[in-house]
Design a protein around this motif. Structure first.
Motif, PDB file in Angstrom:
ATOM      1  N   UNK A  46       0.798   9.454  -7.948  1.00 54.87           N
ATOM      2  CA  UNK A  46       1.500  10.931  -8.433  1.00 54.87           C
ATOM      3  C   UNK A  46       1.859  10.486 -10.046  1.00 54.87           C
ATOM      4  N   UNK A  47       2.439   9.674 -10.353  1.00 60.50           N
ATOM      5  CA  UNK A  47       2.551   9.134 -11.794  1.00 60.50           C
ATOM      6  C   UNK A  47       1.268   9.262 -12.614  1.00 60.50           C
TER       7      UNK A  47
ATOM      8  N   UNK B 156       0.539  15.365   4.805  1.00 64.89           N
ATOM      9  CA  UNK B 156       1.726  16.173   4.476  1.00 64.89           C
ATOM     10  C   UNK B 156       2.532  15.276   3.419  1.00 64.89           C
ATOM     11  N   UNK B 157       2.562  13.985   3.482  1.00 64.61           N
ATOM     12  CA  UNK B 157       3.321  13.317   2.165  1.00 64.61           C
ATOM     13  C   UNK B 157       2.647  13.380   1.095  1.00 64.61           C
ATOM     14  N   UNK B 158       1.208  13.641   0.867  1.00 63.40           N
ATOM     15  CA  UNK B 158       0.608  14.105  -0.330  1.00 63.40           C
ATOM     16  C   UNK B 158       0.929  15.484  -0.638  1.00 63.40           C
ATOM     17  N   UNK B 159       1.176  16.584   0.140  1.00 67.86           N
ATOM     18  CA  UNK B 159       1.592  17.826  -0.417  1.00 67.86           C
ATOM     19  C   UNK B 159       3.162  17.818  -0.691  1.00 67.86           C
ATOM     20  N   UNK B 160       3.817  17.117  -0.182  1.00 69.99           N
ATOM     21  CA  UNK B 160       5.219  17.055  -0.794  1.00 69.99           C
ATOM     22  C   UNK B 160       5.242  16.415  -2.020  1.00 69.99           C
ATOM     23  N   UNK B 161       4.475  15.270  -2.388  1.00 70.23           N
ATOM     24  CA  UNK B 161       4.601  14.569  -3.690  1.00 70.23           C
ATOM     25  C   UNK B 161       3.924  15.348  -4.795  1.00 70.23           C
ATOM     26  N   UNK B 162       2.855  16.398  -4.463  1.00 71.57           N
ATOM     27  CA  UNK B 162       2.518  17.197  -5.375  1.00 71.57           C
ATOM     28  C   UNK B 162       3.148  18.273  -5.549  1.00 71.57           C
ATOM     29  N   UNK B 163       3.975  18.802  -4.740  1.00 70.42           N
ATOM     30  CA  UNK B 163       4.867  20.090  -4.841  1.00 70.42           C
ATOM     31  C   UNK B 163       5.727  19.957  -6.034  1.00 70.42           C
ATOM     32  N   UNK B 164       6.217  18.710  -6.353  1.00 71.12           N
ATOM     33  CA  UNK B 164       6.960  18.402  -7.492  1.00 71.12           C
ATOM     34  C   UNK B 164       6.389  18.704  -8.783  1.00 71.12           C
ATOM     35  N   UNK B 165       5.097  18.731  -8.683  1.00 65.29           N
ATOM     36  CA  UNK B 165       4.215  18.722 -10.200  1.00 65.29           C
ATOM     37  C   UNK B 165       3.798  20.209 -10.189  1.00 65.29           C
ATOM     38  N   UNK B 166       3.977  21.121  -9.150  1.00 58.57           N
ATOM     39  CA  UNK B 166       3.584  22.342  -9.050  1.00 58.57           C
ATOM     40  C   UNK B 166       2.203  22.406  -8.984  1.00 58.57           C
ATOM     41  N   UNK B 167       1.563  21.546  -8.033  1.00 58.84           N
ATOM     42  CA  UNK B 167       0.266  21.395  -7.562  1.00 58.84           C
ATOM     43  C   UNK B 167       0.116  21.609  -6.441  1.00 58.84           C
ATOM     44  N   UNK B 168      -0.730  22.693  -5.863  1.00 62.24           N
ATOM     45  CA  UNK B 168      -0.697  22.819  -4.458  1.00 62.24           C
ATOM     46  C   UNK B 168      -1.628  21.873  -3.923  1.00 62.24           C
ATOM     47  N   UNK B 169      -1.311  21.214  -2.644  1.00 62.87           N
ATOM     48  CA  UNK B 169      -2.497  20.512  -2.132  1.00 62.87           C
ATOM     49  C   UNK B 169      -2.420  20.913  -0.406  1.00 62.87           C
TER      50      UNK B 169
ATOM     51  N   UNK C  28       0.872  -1.240  -0.183  1.00 60.12           N
ATOM     52  CA  UNK C  28      -0.015  -0.079   0.029  1.00 60.12           C
ATOM     53  C   UNK C  28       0.723   1.163  -0.114  1.00 60.12           C
ATOM     54  N   UNK C  29       2.076   1.238   0.472  1.00 60.16           N
ATOM     55  CA  UNK C  29       3.006   2.452   0.257  1.00 60.16           C
ATOM     56  C   UNK C  29       3.133   2.791  -1.047  1.00 60.16           C
ATOM     57  N   UNK C  30       3.015   1.868  -2.011  1.00 61.94           N
ATOM     58  CA  UNK C  30       3.329   2.372  -3.465  1.00 61.94           C
ATOM     59  C   UNK C  30       2.212   3.180  -3.955  1.00 61.94           C
ATOM     60  N   UNK C  31       1.018   3.405  -3.273  1.00 64.50           N
ATOM     61  CA  UNK C  31      -0.190   4.037  -3.679  1.00 64.50           C
ATOM     62  C   UNK C  31       0.122   5.348  -4.222  1.00 64.50           C
TER      63      UNK C  31
ATOM     64  N   UNK D 240      -7.152   7.444   4.546  1.00 59.41           N
ATOM     65  CA  UNK D 240      -6.323   7.843   5.578  1.00 59.41           C
ATOM     66  C   UNK D 240      -5.785   9.076   5.228  1.00 59.41           C
ATOM     67  N   UNK D 241      -6.302  10.181   4.850  1.00 61.20           N
ATOM     68  CA  UNK D 241      -5.862  11.425   4.344  1.00 61.20           C
ATOM     69  C   UNK D 241      -5.524  12.203   5.523  1.00 61.20           C
ATOM     70  N   UNK D 242      -5.869  11.969   6.954  1.00 57.58           N
ATOM     71  CA  UNK D 242      -5.647  12.726   8.176  1.00 57.58           C
ATOM     72  C   UNK D 242      -4.055  12.381   8.400  1.00 57.58           C
ATOM     73  N   UNK D 243      -3.667  11.069   8.150  1.00 55.43           N
ATOM     74  CA  UNK D 243      -2.345  10.557   8.520  1.00 55.43           C
ATOM     75  C   UNK D 243      -1.434  10.764   7.417  1.00 55.43           C
TER      76      UNK D 243
END
Length: 437
Positions: free
Chosen positions: A356-357, A384-397, A348-351, A378-381
């Motif tokens: 992102x891809x 932060x990791x979602x925000x870092x993943x989409x920051x590389x795509x210039x997408x604000x989360x 599930x860590x690969x989700x 599990x968005x509440x947990x």
């Protein structure tokens, strides 16, 4: 009792009458030829009146026609939009050469607003809103048209008056089973529970229920409504249906006179019995055509079918006032299959990496205004990791979601605005809380 049946022995010369013997009653058939159509009327010698055949359907008859048609789930057919647009462009009646004038009953107010917005865009201007209703707005319109007593607002002030009236009735031992000691305090919960029970039974069209305190509660409501010169909100629909059923079938309410029929858009099968009774009362005045999505009745995944009729499956079976169109065949014309792709992951860590891809590939081919929804239980947990993943795509989360009511300024502003509403209106606790800010 024996009946003898004799065939007609012949027609009278020089007349257009054919005597016939059916049982012991004699019926005379008279032909009226007009505009190349033959309309047969029968004179019943037992009643002395001319009658139409029982299988014919005339406007104003006690039993108006109700038909059902299947439609695709999730959207209205094109012929509905074409008919709405045609009657919005041409206000003439069908007898004057205009299009069919139908009353459209939408399932929700959001669907009604969406349709009216679409008509405004199509016409580049306003359209007639009186031909588009929900059941609630139609009830309000018919209530005013039939000149019923005004509907009392079921707000906090009325709830307070109702509670005081129930308290006084409890002191007079009008609720002996649920409040046998008059010196005890009558709680607000009892008033609230009796009001909820009365509302549910009224909506389910149950009038003979003799529950503890319900009869006395309805007497209290009646006295309070008479004193205020109005009608309680829970009694409105039942009084309206009773008034409609008391009208003659050939004397419809004024708002229904110019209509050719009523089209009931896809409604849920859980419509209350009293609202179904309202639709049957309206069908006495104008024919009712139901549009419902097909599905399993056992599972409840289908539209409302008022009288469990077989849906129309051919264009010839449609009523004459409904615009001509080929009906939807639920068996041959299946809905578009859902377009979905399933990707299996070993962990599930690969989700997040796979998502992102997928989003990166989607951004390359999508429009700038396109939107996408990512559902993560599990968005509440993992915010932060979602925000870092989409920051590389210039997408604000957004890393955290905070309700406006959690803000102290907004919370106390809303508290001040609603101080006079609800069951705890102007309570000492709320006043003390505002005074300490």
């Amino acid at each position: 009792m024996n009946h003898s049946y004799y065939p007609a022995r012949g027609a009278e010369q020089g007349r257009n009458k054919i005597p016939a013997f059916i049982g012991t009653a004699v019926l005379e058939v008279e032909k009226h030829i007009a505009h190349s159509n033959e309309n047969l009327t029968f004179k019943n010698h037992q009643s002395g009146r001319w009658e139409v055949p029982a299988d014919r359907h005339e406007q104003g008859s006690e039993e108006m026609a109700t038909t059902v048609e299947n439609i695709p789930s999730g959207r209205l057919p094109d012929w509905c939009h074409d008919s709405m647009r045609a009657q919005a462009l041409d206000p003439r009646s069908s007898t004057d050469g205009g299009p069919t004038r139908s009353l459209w009953i939408h399932p929700t107010d959001a669907a009604r607003r969406q349709t009216l917005q679409w008509l405004t865009e199509q016409l580049d201007g306003p359209s007639d809103r009186t031909l588009h209703h929900t059941l609630d707005s139609l009830i309000t319109s018919l209530h005013a048209e039939l000149r019923l007593p005004r509907r009392l607002a079921n707000d906090a002030s009325f709830q307070m008056l109702l509670h005081v009236a129930c308290d006084e009735a409890a002191e007079q031992l009008e609720f002996p089973l649920i409040h046998s000691l008059p010196e005890h305090e009558w709680g607000r919960g009892k008033t609230r529970d009796l009001a909820a029970l009365n509302r549910a039974l009224r909506e389910q069209d149950v009038l003979s229920f003799e529950g503890p305190g319900l009869t006395a509660f309805r007497r209290v409501i009646r006295r309070l409504a008479d004193g205020l010169g109005g009608m309680h909100a829970d009694v409105q629909l039942h009084a309206l249906v009773t008034a409609l059923e008391a009208l003659e079938a050939d004397e419809p309410p004024f708002g229904l006179l110019p209509l050719d029929g009523i089209i009931l858009l896809d409604h849920p099968p859980t419509l209350s019995p009293l609202r179904c009774r309202l639709l049957r009362a309206l069908a006495r005045f104008k024919p009712l055509h139901e549009l419902c999505q097909p599905g399993s009745p056992r599972m409840g995944v289908h539209g409302l079918n008022l009288d469990e009729q077989v849906p129309v499956n051919s264009e010839e079976g449609l009523p004459a006032w409904v615009p001509a169109h080929p009906p939807f065949d639920a068996i041959r014309e299946q809905d578009d299959p859902p377009r979905s792709v399933r990707i299996l992951l070993s962990r599930w860590q690969q989700a997040q990496l796979a998502t992102r891809e997928l989003v990166a590939a989607w951004l390359e081919d999508s429009e700038p205004t396109a939107t996408a929804i990512i559902i993560d239980p599990g968005l509440s947990e993992r915010a932060d990791s979602w925000g870092r993943s989409f920051a590389e795509l210039d997408v604000r989360c957004p890393t955290s979601v905070t309700s406006l009511l959690d803000s102290p300024a907004v919370h106390w502003t809303a508290e001040l605005a609603t101080l006079g509403t609800g069951e705890e209106a102007w309570s000492l606790d709320r006043l003390r809380g505002l005074a300490m800010q």
